[in-house]
Motif scaffolding. Sequence first.
Motif, PDB file in Angstrom:
ATOM      1  N   ILE A  29      -7.342  17.557  35.165  1.00  0.00           N
ATOM      2  CA  ILE A  29      -7.967  18.611  34.368  1.00  0.00           C
ATOM      3  C   ILE A  29      -8.304  17.968  33.038  1.00  0.00           C
ATOM      4  O   ILE A  29      -7.417  17.673  32.251  1.00  0.00           O
ATOM      5  CB  ILE A  29      -7.028  19.808  34.163  1.00  0.00           C
ATOM      6  N   ILE A  30      -9.560  17.714  32.825  1.00  0.00           N
ATOM      7  CA  ILE A  30      -9.976  17.005  31.631  1.00  0.00           C
ATOM      8  C   ILE A  30     -10.426  18.022  30.590  1.00  0.00           C
ATOM      9  O   ILE A  30     -11.243  18.885  30.855  1.00  0.00           O
ATOM     10  CB  ILE A  30     -11.105  16.007  31.946  1.00  0.00           C
ATOM     11  N   HIS A  31      -9.882  17.911  29.418  1.00  0.00           N
ATOM     12  CA  HIS A  31     -10.171  18.846  28.339  1.00  0.00           C
ATOM     13  C   HIS A  31     -11.185  18.241  27.374  1.00  0.00           C
ATOM     14  O   HIS A  31     -11.316  17.038  27.260  1.00  0.00           O
ATOM     15  CB  HIS A  31      -8.885  19.178  27.575  1.00  0.00           C
ATOM     16  N   ASP A  32     -11.873  19.085  26.662  1.00  0.00           N
ATOM     17  CA  ASP A  32     -12.838  18.651  25.664  1.00  0.00           C
ATOM     18  C   ASP A  32     -12.091  18.477  24.339  1.00  0.00           C
ATOM     19  O   ASP A  32     -12.142  19.333  23.469  1.00  0.00           O
ATOM     20  CB  ASP A  32     -13.957  19.689  25.541  1.00  0.00           C
ATOM     21  N   ARG A  33     -11.350  17.390  24.229  1.00  0.00           N
ATOM     22  CA  ARG A  33     -10.548  17.112  23.040  1.00  0.00           C
ATOM     23  C   ARG A  33     -10.803  15.689  22.580  1.00  0.00           C
ATOM     24  O   ARG A  33     -11.205  14.834  23.345  1.00  0.00           O
ATOM     25  CB  ARG A  33      -9.058  17.264  23.351  1.00  0.00           C
ATOM     26  N   ASP A  34     -10.533  15.454  21.306  1.00  0.00           N
ATOM     27  CA  ASP A  34     -10.631  14.100  20.778  1.00  0.00           C
ATOM     28  C   ASP A  34      -9.645  13.194  21.507  1.00  0.00           C
ATOM     29  O   ASP A  34      -8.533  13.618  21.833  1.00  0.00           O
ATOM     30  CB  ASP A  34     -10.299  14.081  19.285  1.00  0.00           C
ATOM     31  N   PRO A  35     -10.009  11.944  21.745  1.00  0.00           N
ATOM     32  CA  PRO A  35      -9.102  11.013  22.417  1.00  0.00           C
ATOM     33  C   PRO A  35      -7.781  10.803  21.673  1.00  0.00           C
ATOM     34  O   PRO A  35      -6.819  10.337  22.269  1.00  0.00           O
ATOM     35  CB  PRO A  35      -9.909   9.716  22.482  1.00  0.00           C
ATOM     36  N   GLY A  36      -7.694  11.170  20.407  1.00  0.00           N
ATOM     37  CA  GLY A  36      -6.448  11.040  19.671  1.00  0.00           C
ATOM     38  C   GLY A  36      -5.508  12.222  19.875  1.00  0.00           C
ATOM     39  O   GLY A  36      -4.382  12.203  19.401  1.00  0.00           O
ATOM     40  N   HIS A  37      -5.960  13.247  20.596  1.00  0.00           N
ATOM     41  CA  HIS A  37      -5.137  14.430  20.843  1.00  0.00           C
ATOM     42  C   HIS A  37      -3.907  14.050  21.677  1.00  0.00           C
ATOM     43  O   HIS A  37      -3.970  13.162  22.519  1.00  0.00           O
ATOM     44  CB  HIS A  37      -5.969  15.499  21.564  1.00  0.00           C
ATOM     45  N   ILE A  38      -2.799  14.727  21.437  1.00  0.00           N
ATOM     46  CA  ILE A  38      -1.545  14.415  22.138  1.00  0.00           C
ATOM     47  C   ILE A  38      -1.690  14.465  23.660  1.00  0.00           C
ATOM     48  O   ILE A  38      -1.004  13.755  24.382  1.00  0.00           O
ATOM     49  CB  ILE A  38      -0.409  15.341  21.657  1.00  0.00           C
ATOM     50  N   SER A  39      -2.613  15.273  24.165  1.00  0.00           N
ATOM     51  CA  SER A  39      -2.783  15.380  25.616  1.00  0.00           C
ATOM     52  C   SER A  39      -3.311  14.097  26.244  1.00  0.00           C
ATOM     53  O   SER A  39      -3.324  13.959  27.456  1.00  0.00           O
ATOM     54  CB  SER A  39      -3.704  16.546  25.975  1.00  0.00           C
ATOM     55  N   TYR A  40      -3.736  13.160  25.432  1.00  0.00           N
ATOM     56  CA  TYR A  40      -4.190  11.871  25.948  1.00  0.00           C
ATOM     57  C   TYR A  40      -3.069  10.827  25.964  1.00  0.00           C
ATOM     58  O   TYR A  40      -3.269   9.718  26.414  1.00  0.00           O
ATOM     59  CB  TYR A  40      -5.371  11.335  25.122  1.00  0.00           C
ATOM     60  N   CYS A  41      -1.904  11.181  25.442  1.00  0.00           N
ATOM     61  CA  CYS A  41      -0.848  10.185  25.273  1.00  0.00           C
ATOM     62  C   CYS A  41       0.445  10.475  26.024  1.00  0.00           C
ATOM     63  O   CYS A  41       1.425   9.781  25.822  1.00  0.00           O
ATOM     64  CB  CYS A  41      -0.538  10.008  23.791  1.00  0.00           C
ATOM     65  N   ALA A  42       0.460  11.473  26.882  1.00  0.00           N
ATOM     66  CA  ALA A  42       1.665  11.727  27.673  1.00  0.00           C
ATOM     67  C   ALA A  42       1.760  10.647  28.750  1.00  0.00           C
ATOM     68  O   ALA A  42       0.759  10.235  29.318  1.00  0.00           O
ATOM     69  CB  ALA A  42       1.583  13.113  28.315  1.00  0.00           C
ATOM     70  N   VAL A  43       2.969  10.158  29.004  1.00  0.00           N
ATOM     71  CA  VAL A  43       3.169   9.170  30.068  1.00  0.00           C
ATOM     72  C   VAL A  43       3.812   9.861  31.262  1.00  0.00           C
ATOM     73  O   VAL A  43       4.490  10.869  31.126  1.00  0.00           O
ATOM     74  CB  VAL A  43       4.032   7.963  29.622  1.00  0.00           C
ATOM     75  N   GLY A 101      -5.828  13.418  28.872  1.00  0.00           N
ATOM     76  CA  GLY A 101      -6.404  14.748  28.788  1.00  0.00           C
ATOM     77  C   GLY A 101      -6.045  15.663  29.938  1.00  0.00           C
ATOM     78  O   GLY A 101      -6.349  16.843  29.915  1.00  0.00           O
ATOM     79  N   ARG A 102      -5.418  15.116  30.989  1.00  0.00           N
ATOM     80  CA  ARG A 102      -4.991  15.962  32.107  1.00  0.00           C
ATOM     81  C   ARG A 102      -3.795  16.807  31.687  1.00  0.00           C
ATOM     82  O   ARG A 102      -3.159  16.556  30.678  1.00  0.00           O
ATOM     83  CB  ARG A 102      -4.591  15.093  33.306  1.00  0.00           C
ATOM     84  N   SER A 103      -3.458  17.787  32.482  1.00  0.00           N
ATOM     85  CA  SER A 103      -2.306  18.635  32.199  1.00  0.00           C
ATOM     86  C   SER A 103      -1.036  17.790  32.102  1.00  0.00           C
ATOM     87  O   SER A 103      -0.883  16.799  32.811  1.00  0.00           O
ATOM     88  CB  SER A 103      -2.134  19.664  33.304  1.00  0.00           C
ATOM     89  N   PHE A 104      -0.133  18.207  31.224  1.00  0.00           N
ATOM     90  CA  PHE A 104       1.103  17.481  31.012  1.00  0.00           C
ATOM     91  C   PHE A 104       2.145  18.433  30.475  1.00  0.00           C
ATOM     92  O   PHE A 104       1.846  19.553  30.102  1.00  0.00           O
ATOM     93  CB  PHE A 104       0.895  16.306  30.039  1.00  0.00           C
ATOM     94  N   TYR A 105       3.387  17.984  30.462  1.00  0.00           N
ATOM     95  CA  TYR A 105       4.473  18.741  29.847  1.00  0.00           C
ATOM     96  C   TYR A 105       4.827  18.050  28.545  1.00  0.00           C
ATOM     97  O   TYR A 105       4.925  16.824  28.497  1.00  0.00           O
ATOM     98  CB  TYR A 105       5.719  18.762  30.744  1.00  0.00           C
TER      99      TYR A 105
END
Length: 129
Positions: A29-43, A101-105
Amino acid sequence: ASASNAKHAKDAKGRSKVPPITHSAPDAIIHDRDPGHISYCAVSLEWLLEDFIAANPVIVHKNLTTKQVVKDIILKQTKNESYCEMLQRTKGPRSDVLSRGRSFYYLSHTWTRPFTEMIMMLKEHFSLE
């Protein structure tokens, strides 16, 4: 340094005009957010279990706390960037462990308890066996 400091063009609603990152995973699920958004950094938990801990056996051998993992491993590997930024510029399989950007916890946890304790609780919670 943080990837969130990067400037991106915005549309009329203030959303980033950066093209969305595509991913082949069926649950992407790709969101329209800046690449620096936390949703891009969940492992991924799988990566923590199979790669990160395996590559850093001292975590288990010395029963390191999260604070010790950050001080003794993360900070030594990253220098002037976040661990997320380091993984983002890494080529190969390690670059795919990020949520991008995909769904994460989002996990908030204490840094004074053993790192593996937190990982094992997550493993049990999500039944990854």
